[in-house]
Design a protein around this motif. Structure first.
Motif, PDB file in Angstrom:
ATOM      1  N   GLN A  68       0.834  -1.194   0.000  1.00  0.00           N
ATOM      2  CA  GLN A  68       0.000   0.000   0.000  1.00  0.00           C
ATOM      3  C   GLN A  68       0.879   1.258   0.000  1.00  0.00           C
ATOM      4  O   GLN A  68       0.506   2.297  -0.528  1.00  0.00           O
TER       5      GLN A  68
ATOM      6  N   GLY B 256      -5.553   5.984  -4.996  1.00  0.00           N
ATOM      7  CA  GLY B 256      -5.530   4.533  -5.013  1.00  0.00           C
ATOM      8  C   GLY B 256      -5.490   3.876  -3.653  1.00  0.00           C
ATOM      9  O   GLY B 256      -5.611   2.650  -3.549  1.00  0.00           O
ATOM     10  N   ILE B 257      -5.346   4.668  -2.600  1.00  0.00           N
ATOM     11  CA  ILE B 257      -5.219   4.074  -1.264  1.00  0.00           C
ATOM     12  C   ILE B 257      -6.490   3.342  -0.829  1.00  0.00           C
ATOM     13  O   ILE B 257      -6.399   2.226  -0.280  1.00  0.00           O
TER      14      ILE B 257
ATOM     15  N   HIS C 163      -0.422   6.926 -14.895  1.00  0.00           N
ATOM     16  CA  HIS C 163      -0.155   5.824 -13.956  1.00  0.00           C
ATOM     17  C   HIS C 163      -1.393   5.423 -13.150  1.00  0.00           C
ATOM     18  O   HIS C 163      -1.265   4.836 -12.067  1.00  0.00           O
TER      19      HIS C 163
ATOM     20  N   ASP D  65       2.224  -4.163   5.215  1.00  0.00           N
ATOM     21  CA  ASP D  65       2.520  -4.538   3.842  1.00  0.00           C
ATOM     22  C   ASP D  65       3.401  -5.784   3.833  1.00  0.00           C
ATOM     23  O   ASP D  65       3.916  -6.213   4.863  1.00  0.00           O
TER      24      ASP D  65
ATOM     25  N   GLU E 211       1.154  -2.237 -10.845  1.00  0.00           N
ATOM     26  CA  GLU E 211       0.809  -2.212  -9.422  1.00  0.00           C
ATOM     27  C   GLU E 211      -0.441  -3.036  -9.122  1.00  0.00           C
ATOM     28  O   GLU E 211      -1.074  -2.858  -8.096  1.00  0.00           O
TER      29      GLU E 211
ATOM     30  N   ARG F 151       1.472   4.576  -2.698  1.00  0.00           N
ATOM     31  CA  ARG F 151       0.436   4.720  -3.728  1.00  0.00           C
ATOM     32  C   ARG F 151      -0.102   6.147  -3.757  1.00  0.00           C
ATOM     33  O   ARG F 151      -0.099   6.856  -2.749  1.00  0.00           O
ATOM     34  N   HIS F 152      -0.588   6.524  -4.927  1.00  0.00           N
ATOM     35  CA  HIS F 152      -1.261   7.814  -5.064  1.00  0.00           C
ATOM     36  C   HIS F 152      -2.461   7.834  -4.126  1.00  0.00           C
ATOM     37  O   HIS F 152      -3.133   6.813  -3.943  1.00  0.00           O
TER      38      HIS F 152
ATOM     39  N   ALA G 199      -6.470  -0.036  -2.413  1.00  0.00           N
ATOM     40  CA  ALA G 199      -5.396  -0.848  -1.850  1.00  0.00           C
ATOM     41  C   ALA G 199      -5.757  -1.345  -0.450  1.00  0.00           C
ATOM     42  O   ALA G 199      -5.453  -2.491  -0.089  1.00  0.00           O
TER      43      ALA G 199
END
Length: 374
Positions: free
Chosen positions: A51, A58-59, A310, A142, A332, A54-55, A62
């Motif tokens: 995780q 995107g969290i 991305h 993670d 990813e 990440r942008h 994730a």
């Protein structure tokens, strides 16, 4: 004509996970995979379940997926060798360290717990790092898993739940009729009112068949593994800015990657790059000097899809009601696969999901084109 409630194109982590979650809720599912499940991006990647980094958009996805990773044994009968060994992202400059601190503040807003490690502490905890390393950020929940195990296990569980997963069924034609979507593969025709596009890089062709061309490019990660070495590295490692990532498995082998491999025009066949391999080896030794002299015993690659921003494409089609996209995860997608499948099942059966998807909308490309034309 074979009929289903949902057709899925693509047998990677997202497609197999979607088949599982849909079948568990009673949907009739047929999945079509050109080769074998997990034979492309899901099965040939580094194996990071990450995780961190990440942008912000995107969290949430994730995080949803990470929760599913924690209960994989009950869901699919295996943990796919997942270990929450922690992801340690390394800073090699003061600017890198500031970037870690900035991201950690964002992560805290999303409920993620990270730990900044300064120069003295990181040297004490990880004496194998070179002087390049000035700081690090550890996200303890993670980790990493075996990418070769995930999709086959998801596929077995999906079949046990009643889904039909057909390997070696390359899609040769697709379209719509009055009842929904019609897809031809391996000499057979399949129809359903809902079509899930989980075809990875080739998802761009599926989208284009329904009037949604997207600027997707092939991504071929360059991967390597060493001979077994005395165990020293407990975390999965990355560096600010990307470019190098590595982890050591229990047998002692160090898996690492960086740079890009090459692929044939249709991207179905890939070849590791000698130049990228050498550059990754040199960068890894500069970071961890004890890797000097380690023998690389194998290198490999595969194919994913990547967009300039991305972000993947995830969500409903703008041109074909009943078509839902999930492709182009920009290298990813391994960690995200179980969560993407859950989101797709929610979109199909509930008409909504609790994960924000606006940033991944396929309509963003049309908006960008319109802005450039204006």
């Amino acid at each position: 004509m074979r009929r289903a409630d949902v057709l899925i194109i693509g047998g990677g982590g997202a497609g197999c996970s979607a088949a599982l979650f849909l079948a568990r809720r009673g949907a009739r599912v047929i999945l079509l995979e050109r080769g074998q499940v997990g034979s492309q991006a899901t099965g040939v990647n580094y194996g990071g379940v990450r995780q961190q980094g990440r942008h912000p958009s995107g969290i949430p996805l994730a995080r949803k997926s990470r929760e599913i990773w924690s209960r994989l044994p009950a869901l699919i009968g295996t943990d796919a060798e997942f270990q929450a060994c922690g992801h340690l992202k390394l800073a090699r400059s003061e600017a890198d360290e500031a970037e870690l601190a900035r991201w950690n503040a964002i992560a805290a807003e999303h409920g993620l717990v990270t730990r900044m490690i300064g120069r003295n502490a990181i040297r004490a905890e990880h004496p194998y790092f070179s002087e390049q390393v000035v700081a690090g950020s550890l996200l303890a929940e993670d980790g990493a898993a075996n990418p070769r195990l995930l999709s086959p296990a998801l596929a077995r569980a999906a079949r046990a739940a009643g889904a039909e997963l057909l390997e070696h069924h390359e899609v040769t034609a697709m379209g719509r009729d009055g009842a929904g979507f019609v897809v031809e593969a391996a000499g057979n025709a399949f129809t359903a009112p809902v079509l899930l596009n989980c075809a990875g890089f080739w998802g761009g062709k599926v989208a284009a068949a329904f009037g949604e061309e997207v600027p997707i490019a092939p991504l071929h990660p360059n991967m390597l593994v060493t001979e077994p070495l005395p165990f020293f590295c407990t975390h999965s490692l990355g560096v600010v800015g990307g470019g190098l990532y590595l982890r050591q498995i229990a047998r002692g082998n160090v898996i690492f990657g960086g740079g890009r491999a090459s692929g044939e025009q249709d991207a179905t066949r890939t070849r590791p790059s000698a130049d990228a391999t050498l550059a990754s080896m040199q960068e890894a030794v500069a970071l961890i000097p004890r890797l000097a002299g380690a023998m690389v015993i194998r290198s490999w690659s595969g194919t994913d899809g990547i967009f300039a921003d991305h972000f993947p494409v995830l969500g409903p089609s703008r041109t074909a009601p009943g078509l839902i996209h999930a492709f182009g995860f920009c290298g990813e997608g391994f960690q995200l696969g179980p969560g993407v499948g859950a989101v797709l099942s929610e979109l199909v059966l509930d008409g909504r999901t609790d994960v924000p998807l606006e940033a991944f909308d396929i309509g963003r490309f049309a908006r960008q084109d319109a802005a450039m034309a204006g």
